[in-house]
Design a protein around this motif. Structure first.
Motif, short mmCIF file in Angstrom:
data_model
loop_
_atom_site.label_atom_id
_atom_site.label_comp_id
_atom_site.label_asym_id
_atom_site.label_seq_id
_atom_site.Cartn_x
_atom_site.Cartn_y
_atom_site.Cartn_z
N CYS A 180 0.87 -1.04 -0.01
CA CYS A 180 0.05 -0.01 -0.07
C CYS A 180 0.93 1.18 0.00
CB CYS A 180 -1.07 0.10 1.22
SG CYS A 180 -2.48 0.96 1.14
N ASP A 181 1.71 1.62 -0.93
CA ASP A 181 2.36 2.52 -1.31
C ASP A 181 1.78 4.02 -1.26
OD1 ASP A 181 4.75 0.87 -1.14
OD2 ASP A 181 4.65 0.74 -3.41
N LYS A 182 0.61 4.26 -1.81
CA LYS A 182 -0.06 5.46 -1.69
C LYS A 182 -0.97 5.58 -0.67
CE LYS A 182 0.37 5.88 -6.91
NZ LYS A 182 -0.15 5.99 -7.94
N CYS A 183 -0.91 4.82 0.62
CA CYS A 183 -1.77 4.77 1.70
C CYS A 183 -0.80 5.66 2.71
CB CYS A 183 -1.70 3.37 2.34
SG CYS A 183 -2.55 2.20 1.41
N LYS A 234 -1.31 2.44 7.56
CA LYS A 234 -1.14 1.62 6.32
C LYS A 234 -0.35 1.72 5.50
CE LYS A 234 -6.12 0.70 6.35
NZ LYS A 234 -7.41 0.81 5.79
N LYS A 235 0.80 2.70 5.39
CA LYS A 235 1.43 3.31 4.37
C LYS A 235 2.71 2.01 4.46
CE LYS A 235 4.10 6.52 2.33
NZ LYS A 235 3.99 6.54 0.79
N GLY A 236 2.89 1.60 3.03
CA GLY A 236 4.00 0.35 2.70
C GLY A 236 3.50 -0.73 3.17
N GLN A 237 2.51 -1.18 3.91
CA GLN A 237 2.03 -2.47 4.46
C GLN A 237 1.47 -3.37 3.39
OE1 GLN A 237 1.92 -3.37 7.78
NE2 GLN A 237 3.21 -1.35 8.07
N SER A 238 1.58 -4.51 3.54
CA SER A 238 0.99 -5.34 2.33
C SER A 238 -0.39 -5.35 2.37
CB SER A 238 1.51 -6.84 3.11
OG SER A 238 0.68 -7.99 2.26
N THR A 239 -0.80 -5.66 1.24
CA THR A 239 -2.41 -5.35 0.93
C THR A 239 -3.12 -6.80 1.00
OG1 THR A 239 -2.15 -6.01 -1.49
CG2 THR A 239 -1.92 -3.58 -0.87
N PRO A 241 -6.71 0.37 -2.08
CA PRO A 241 -5.25 0.44 -1.81
C PRO A 241 -4.39 1.41 -2.61
CG PRO A 241 -6.23 -1.62 -1.25
CD PRO A 241 -7.38 -0.99 -2.01
N SER A 242 -4.65 1.03 -4.15
CA SER A 242 -4.06 1.61 -5.14
C SER A 242 -3.76 3.00 -5.12
CB SER A 242 -4.29 0.94 -6.75
OG SER A 242 -5.57 1.61 -6.91
N THR A 243 -4.86 3.74 -4.54
CA THR A 243 -4.67 5.03 -4.49
C THR A 243 -4.70 5.72 -3.05
OG1 THR A 243 -6.95 5.30 -4.33
CG2 THR A 243 -6.02 5.36 -6.56
#
Length: 114
Positions: A41-44, A48-53, A77-79
């Motif tokens: 979750c790079d755009k979170c 949640k930032k950087g966490q596995s989806t 998660p993508s946005t």
């Protein structure tokens, strides 16, 4: 189980599983990241930032509404965007999820996994 499709590229991003929650509502969570770009979750923001989806809820608190479900919450998660779920309807082998943020609504289509 459903394939989520990126609305910009048309590529399959994840496999989600719809299930009945303990409180009787319906929810959906990511069970597999098909596209490597959907694995984290790079755009979170926040926790949640950087966490596995994988295992991340993307729909929750859905209740029966007009032959489908709705009235719940959603997360993309993508946005990194949260939204209100207006409706979820099954049309053949497709789930049509209409979500709204403020007054703007958009419909995503998920395809059933065979």
């Amino acid at each position: 189980r459903w394939k989520t499709i990126d609305d910009e590229t048309g590529k399959v991003m994840t496999i989600t599983e719809v299930y009945q929650a303990k409180n009787g509502t319906y929810a959906a969570k990511v069970v597999e990241a098909v596209n490597p770009a959907a694995a984290k979750c790079d755009k979170c923001s926040g926790a949640k930032k950087g966490q596995s989806t994988i295992g991340m809820n993307v729909l929750w608190n859905l209740k029966p509404v007009d032959g489908g479900w709705g009235g719940g919450e959603g997360f993309k998660p993508s946005t990194g965007d949260s939204f209100k779920v207006k409706s979820v309807k099954m049309v053949g082998n497709t789930l049509e999820i209409t979500g709204c943020k403020f007054m703007f609504c958009k419909t995503a289509k998920w395809q059933r996994v065979n």
